[in-house]
Write a protein that holds these residues in place. Structure first.
Motif, PDB file in Angstrom:
ATOM      1  N   ALA A   1       0.831  -1.212   0.000  1.00  0.00           N
ATOM      2  CA  ALA A   1       0.000   0.000   0.000  1.00  0.00           C
ATOM      3  C   ALA A   1       0.862   1.258   0.000  1.00  0.00           C
ATOM      4  O   ALA A   1       0.558   2.232  -0.688  1.00  0.00           O
ATOM      5  N   GLU A   2       1.954   1.221   0.752  1.00  0.00           N
ATOM      6  CA  GLU A   2       2.839   2.383   0.789  1.00  0.00           C
ATOM      7  C   GLU A   2       3.537   2.595  -0.555  1.00  0.00           C
ATOM      8  O   GLU A   2       3.722   3.717  -0.998  1.00  0.00           O
ATOM      9  N   GLN A   3       3.906   1.499  -1.207  1.00  0.00           N
ATOM     10  CA  GLN A   3       4.517   1.614  -2.537  1.00  0.00           C
ATOM     11  C   GLN A   3       3.531   2.290  -3.496  1.00  0.00           C
ATOM     12  O   GLN A   3       3.907   3.161  -4.271  1.00  0.00           O
ATOM     13  N   GLU A   4       2.276   1.856  -3.427  1.00  0.00           N
ATOM     14  CA  GLU A   4       1.259   2.429  -4.300  1.00  0.00           C
ATOM     15  C   GLU A   4       1.076   3.912  -4.006  1.00  0.00           C
ATOM     16  O   GLU A   4       1.007   4.739  -4.905  1.00  0.00           O
ATOM     17  N   GLN A   5       1.026   4.241  -2.695  1.00  0.00           N
ATOM     18  CA  GLN A   5       0.858   5.638  -2.297  1.00  0.00           C
ATOM     19  C   GLN A   5       2.003   6.500  -2.788  1.00  0.00           C
ATOM     20  O   GLN A   5       1.856   7.700  -2.952  1.00  0.00           O
ATOM     21  N   ALA A   6       3.166   5.886  -2.988  1.00  0.00           N
ATOM     22  CA  ALA A   6       4.350   6.654  -3.359  1.00  0.00           C
ATOM     23  C   ALA A   6       4.316   7.075  -4.821  1.00  0.00           C
ATOM     24  O   ALA A   6       5.107   7.882  -5.246  1.00  0.00           O
ATOM     25  N   GLN A   7       3.401   6.527  -5.607  1.00  0.00           N
ATOM     26  CA  GLN A   7       3.433   6.772  -7.044  1.00  0.00           C
ATOM     27  C   GLN A   7       3.233   8.233  -7.466  1.00  0.00           C
ATOM     28  O   GLN A   7       3.928   8.680  -8.365  1.00  0.00           O
ATOM     29  N   PRO A   8       2.323   9.003  -6.833  1.00  0.00           N
ATOM     30  CA  PRO A   8       2.236  10.413  -7.230  1.00  0.00           C
ATOM     31  C   PRO A   8       3.571  11.124  -7.021  1.00  0.00           C
ATOM     32  O   PRO A   8       3.963  11.967  -7.828  1.00  0.00           O
ATOM     33  N   GLY A   9       4.278  10.748  -5.978  1.00  0.00           N
ATOM     34  CA  GLY A   9       5.591  11.325  -5.722  1.00  0.00           C
ATOM     35  C   GLY A   9       6.593  10.921  -6.793  1.00  0.00           C
ATOM     36  O   GLY A   9       7.454  11.707  -7.166  1.00  0.00           O
ATOM     37  N   LYS A  10       6.465   9.720  -7.297  1.00  0.00           N
ATOM     38  CA  LYS A  10       7.396   9.253  -8.327  1.00  0.00           C
ATOM     39  C   LYS A  10       7.295  10.105  -9.592  1.00  0.00           C
ATOM     40  O   LYS A  10       8.302  10.515 -10.162  1.00  0.00           O
TER      41      LYS A  10
ATOM     42  N   ASN B   1      22.646  11.629  -2.092  1.00  0.00           N
ATOM     43  CA  ASN B   1      22.151  10.271  -2.344  1.00  0.00           C
ATOM     44  C   ASN B   1      20.969  10.062  -1.401  1.00  0.00           C
ATOM     45  O   ASN B   1      21.146   9.901  -0.190  1.00  0.00           O
ATOM     46  N   LEU B   2      19.769  10.056  -1.963  1.00  0.00           N
ATOM     47  CA  LEU B   2      18.558  10.037  -1.124  1.00  0.00           C
ATOM     48  C   LEU B   2      18.277   8.663  -0.531  1.00  0.00           C
ATOM     49  O   LEU B   2      17.419   8.525   0.340  1.00  0.00           O
ATOM     50  N   THR B   3      18.996   7.632  -1.015  1.00  0.00           N
ATOM     51  CA  THR B   3      18.820   6.301  -0.430  1.00  0.00           C
ATOM     52  C   THR B   3      19.795   6.087   0.739  1.00  0.00           C
ATOM     53  O   THR B   3      19.777   5.041   1.371  1.00  0.00           O
ATOM     54  N   SER B   4      20.658   7.069   0.971  1.00  0.00           N
ATOM     55  CA  SER B   4      21.710   6.898   1.987  1.00  0.00           C
ATOM     56  C   SER B   4      21.159   6.999   3.406  1.00  0.00           C
ATOM     57  O   SER B   4      20.078   7.551   3.636  1.00  0.00           O
ATOM     58  N   GLN B   5      21.956   6.499   4.342  1.00  0.00           N
ATOM     59  CA  GLN B   5      21.648   6.641   5.771  1.00  0.00           C
ATOM     60  C   GLN B   5      21.422   8.100   6.133  1.00  0.00           C
ATOM     61  O   GLN B   5      20.530   8.443   6.880  1.00  0.00           O
ATOM     62  N   MET B   6      22.303   8.952   5.570  1.00  0.00           N
ATOM     63  CA  MET B   6      22.236  10.373   5.898  1.00  0.00           C
ATOM     64  C   MET B   6      20.818  10.918   5.677  1.00  0.00           C
ATOM     65  O   MET B   6      20.301  11.655   6.507  1.00  0.00           O
TER      66      MET B   6
ATOM     67  N   LEU C   1       6.402  13.586  -2.313  1.00  0.00           N
ATOM     68  CA  LEU C   1       7.828  13.403  -2.604  1.00  0.00           C
ATOM     69  C   LEU C   1       8.546  12.743  -1.425  1.00  0.00           C
ATOM     70  O   LEU C   1       9.378  11.856  -1.621  1.00  0.00           O
ATOM     71  N   VAL C   2       8.200  13.172  -0.213  1.00  0.00           N
ATOM     72  CA  VAL C   2       8.803  12.536   0.975  1.00  0.00           C
ATOM     73  C   VAL C   2       8.439  11.055   0.990  1.00  0.00           C
ATOM     74  O   VAL C   2       9.294  10.194   1.228  1.00  0.00           O
ATOM     75  N   ARG C   3       7.183  10.721   0.701  1.00  0.00           N
ATOM     76  CA  ARG C   3       6.758   9.310   0.685  1.00  0.00           C
ATOM     77  C   ARG C   3       7.543   8.522  -0.358  1.00  0.00           C
ATOM     78  O   ARG C   3       7.911   7.374  -0.137  1.00  0.00           O
ATOM     79  N   TYR C   4       7.780   9.147  -1.503  1.00  0.00           N
ATOM     80  CA  TYR C   4       8.509   8.443  -2.560  1.00  0.00           C
ATOM     81  C   TYR C   4       9.954   8.187  -2.132  1.00  0.00           C
ATOM     82  O   TYR C   4      10.487   7.092  -2.332  1.00  0.00           O
ATOM     83  N   ILE C   5      10.588   9.194  -1.546  1.00  0.00           N
ATOM     84  CA  ILE C   5      11.967   9.037  -1.072  1.00  0.00           C
ATOM     85  C   ILE C   5      12.025   7.914  -0.035  1.00  0.00           C
ATOM     86  O   ILE C   5      12.958   7.128   0.008  1.00  0.00           O
ATOM     87  N   ARG C   6      10.992   7.817   0.793  1.00  0.00           N
ATOM     88  CA  ARG C   6      10.904   6.786   1.827  1.00  0.00           C
ATOM     89  C   ARG C   6      10.556   5.405   1.302  1.00  0.00           C
ATOM     90  O   ARG C   6      11.245   4.436   1.571  1.00  0.00           O
ATOM     91  N   ALA C   7       9.459   5.343   0.569  1.00  0.00           N
ATOM     92  CA  ALA C   7       8.826   4.050   0.323  1.00  0.00           C
ATOM     93  C   ALA C   7       9.650   3.160  -0.594  1.00  0.00           C
ATOM     94  O   ALA C   7       9.567   1.958  -0.515  1.00  0.00           O
ATOM     95  N   LEU C   8      10.415   3.756  -1.492  1.00  0.00           N
ATOM     96  CA  LEU C   8      11.154   2.928  -2.436  1.00  0.00           C
ATOM     97  C   LEU C   8      12.603   2.747  -2.010  1.00  0.00           C
ATOM     98  O   LEU C   8      13.410   2.231  -2.760  1.00  0.00           O
ATOM     99  N   SER C   9      12.903   3.150  -0.783  1.00  0.00           N
ATOM    100  CA  SER C   9      14.288   3.025  -0.337  1.00  0.00           C
ATOM    101  C   SER C   9      14.611   1.554  -0.047  1.00  0.00           C
ATOM    102  O   SER C   9      13.720   0.781   0.257  1.00  0.00           O
TER     103      SER C   9
END
Ligand code: HEC
Length: 100
Positions: A11-20, A51-56, A91-99
């Motif tokens: 569900a979170e992946q789906e929600q992330a799509q507008p952000g994508k 790098n948005l997938t990074s720990q930082m 956008l925040v959801r997209y950065i999160r959900a697909l990490s």
């Protein structure tokens, strides 16, 4: 809003799509389609895009990411005039959900 480090549900992946869609249009030139900071404009910037997938990035709270996107950081201008708050959240959801 707190830190979400659990793997995303379907569900979170789906929600992330507008952000994508927004990300691919506005952000990938610098941050790259994989969100790893290796976008096409990287060589032309003095500062490496994060790098948005990074720990930082992933250890920041949703609130922090929200306000960085709105206000900008370093060579990245703020996006407050471009997006509604809801779009910034997407956008925040997209950065999160697909990490990873
Ligand atoms: C002109 C290139 C450019 C564009 C376009 C761009 N960014 Fe950035 N972004 C950067 C740079 C450079 C940094 C790193 C600044 C720093 O290290 O302090 C950054 C940092 C960030 C950060 C902070 C990461 C962290 O952990 O501190 C986030 C979140 C972010 N960008 C999201 C986005 C989003 C979402 C978009 C699209 C709406 C976007 N960026 C578009 C260049 C860009």
């Amino acid at each position: 809003m707190g830190i979400i480090l659990l793997p995303p549900t379907f569900a979170e992946q789906e929600q992330a799509q507008p952000g994508k869609a927004l990300f691919l249009q506005y952000c990938q030139d610098c941050h790259g389609p994989q969100r790893d900071g290796r976008g096409a404009l990287r060589p032309f910037l003095e500062q490496d895009p994060a790098n948005l997938t990074s720990q930082m990035t992933q250890t920041k709270t949703d609130q922090e990411l929200f306000s960085i996107i709105k206000k900008g950081r370093g060579e990245m201008h703020g996006w407050a005039d471009t997006f509604t708050d809801e779009q910034v959240l997407d956008l925040v959801r997209y950065i999160r959900a697909l990490s990873p």
